[in-house]
Scaffold this motif. Sequence first.
Motif, PDB file in Angstrom:
ATOM      1  N   GLU A 110      20.789 -26.085 -37.972  1.00 64.51           N
ATOM      2  CA  GLU A 110      19.336 -26.120 -38.144  1.00 64.51           C
ATOM      3  C   GLU A 110      18.654 -26.676 -36.896  1.00 64.51           C
ATOM      4  O   GLU A 110      17.611 -26.171 -36.459  1.00 64.51           O
ATOM      5  CB  GLU A 110      18.990 -26.972 -39.367  1.00 64.51           C
ATOM      6  CG  GLU A 110      17.503 -27.094 -39.651  1.00 64.51           C
ATOM      7  CD  GLU A 110      16.862 -25.777 -40.019  1.00 64.51           C
ATOM      8  OE1 GLU A 110      15.627 -25.689 -39.952  1.00 64.51           O
ATOM      9  OE2 GLU A 110      17.599 -24.831 -40.385  1.00 64.51           O
ATOM     10  N   ALA A 149      25.953 -27.597 -40.812  1.00 64.63           N
ATOM     11  CA  ALA A 149      24.646 -27.119 -41.270  1.00 64.63           C
ATOM     12  C   ALA A 149      23.510 -27.887 -40.590  1.00 64.63           C
ATOM     13  O   ALA A 149      22.485 -27.306 -40.210  1.00 64.63           O
ATOM     14  CB  ALA A 149      24.556 -27.257 -42.787  1.00 64.63           C
ATOM     15  N   THR A 197      27.793 -19.296 -39.517  1.00 66.14           N
ATOM     16  CA  THR A 197      27.965 -19.797 -40.881  1.00 66.14           C
ATOM     17  C   THR A 197      29.361 -20.394 -41.021  1.00 66.14           C
ATOM     18  O   THR A 197      30.345 -19.749 -40.677  1.00 66.14           O
ATOM     19  CB  THR A 197      27.789 -18.675 -41.909  1.00 66.14           C
ATOM     20  OG1 THR A 197      26.489 -18.098 -41.760  1.00 66.14           O
ATOM     21  CG2 THR A 197      27.938 -19.215 -43.323  1.00 66.14           C
TER      22      THR A 197
END
Length: 363
Positions: free
Chosen positions: A113, A109, A71
Motif C-alpha cells: 500500500e 500488504a 500479491t
Amino acid sequence: MSTTTMGEQPIYSTRAHVFQIDPNTKKNWLPTSKHAVTVSYFYDSTRNVYRIISLDGTKAIINSTISPNMTFTKTSQKFGQWADSRANTVYGLGFSTEHHLSKFAEKFAEYKEAARLAKEKSQEKMDMATSPSQESPAGELSSPLTPVTPPMENINGTDEICDTTPNSDARPEPAQNALAFAHSPAMTKHWEAELEALKGNNAKLTAALLESTANVKQWKQQLAAYQEEAERLHKRVTELECQSNQTPVIKSQKTELNQTIEELETALRDKEEEMEKLKEELENMNDLMEQKDTLTQKLEETELRSRVLEEQLAGAEQRLEENQEEQENFRKSLRTLLELLDGKIFELTELRDTLARLIEEAS
C-alpha cells in the motif's frame, strides 16, 4: 554481491526457507537455500521504494521490488508465495510457525500500500511536469506543450471574429456609424487579410499541438524505458555494494552458518555411528545367514537320512510280516505234526496194551 544501497535500511526481518519456481515446469519448487535464512524488508528513502532481500552467504537469493500489482498468497499454514514480473519468477517462503507467516503477509500488504501511494504521488508530479501551461501570453508559444489560442479567432478555425472590445453601455452616434459604413469595403479587406493570417496561425498552432502530443507520448515511453534501465542499473550497482553495507547481516548469517555447520557435523557423526551399528548388525546378519545355510544343509541331510531310515523301516516291517507269516505257517505245520504224533502215540498205546494182553494170555 551487494543488494542494498547507502539509503536503504532494514525495517523488518524474519527467517524462512527460500524457494523459487522451476522455470522449466512452472510447477515444482526449487530450494535456493539449504537452511532457513534471514529475509528482510528494506526501504530506500532516496527512491521511495520497498524491497524484499535475502542473502545466502554473499549470494542474493531474493531481490524483489514491491509493486502495487503484487500479491502475497498463503498456500498453506506455513508457506506463502508471490510473483515478481521483473525477475520473471515466483518466490516461495516456508516459515517455522503460522504466526511468522501471518506477520510477513501483514508487512507485505502494508508496504505494498505504501508503494502504491508513492507511485501515485510520483505519477502526479510527472503529470504536473508534462501538462501544458494555460497562462502563456497571446500570440506566442511558451513551450512545445503550450499551444495558445489566437485572440481574434477560436481554435477550431471558424470564420467568426472574436470581439475584443470591452463591454460598454455607451453607443456611437449615428454620424459615427455612417462614417464606419462609408469605409466598410476597406475595412472588409483588412479584416479578411487578418482572418487569413489568423487561420494560418491557427493551423500552425494545431500542427504544433498535435506534434507536442505525439512528443509527450514518445517522451513517456522513453521515460518508462529509462526508468526500467535505471532500475536495472540500480540493481546492478546495489549488488556490487553488498559486503560494505551488509557486514552486520553477513556476520550474523556467518554465525548462524557456523552453528548450522556444527549441528550438521553433530548429525553427521550420529549418522556415522548409526552406520557403524548397521554395519555390525549386517555382519551379524551375514553370520546368521551362514548359520542358517549350515542348519538348512544339516536339515536336508537329516531329512535324507530320515527318508532312508523310513525305507529301511518299511523293509524291516515287510520282512517282519513275512517272518510272522512263516512262523504262522510253521505253527500250523507243527500243530498238524503234533496231531499226527498224538494219533500215532494213541495207536502205539493201543498196540502196547494189545500186546500186553496177548502176552498175559499167552502166559
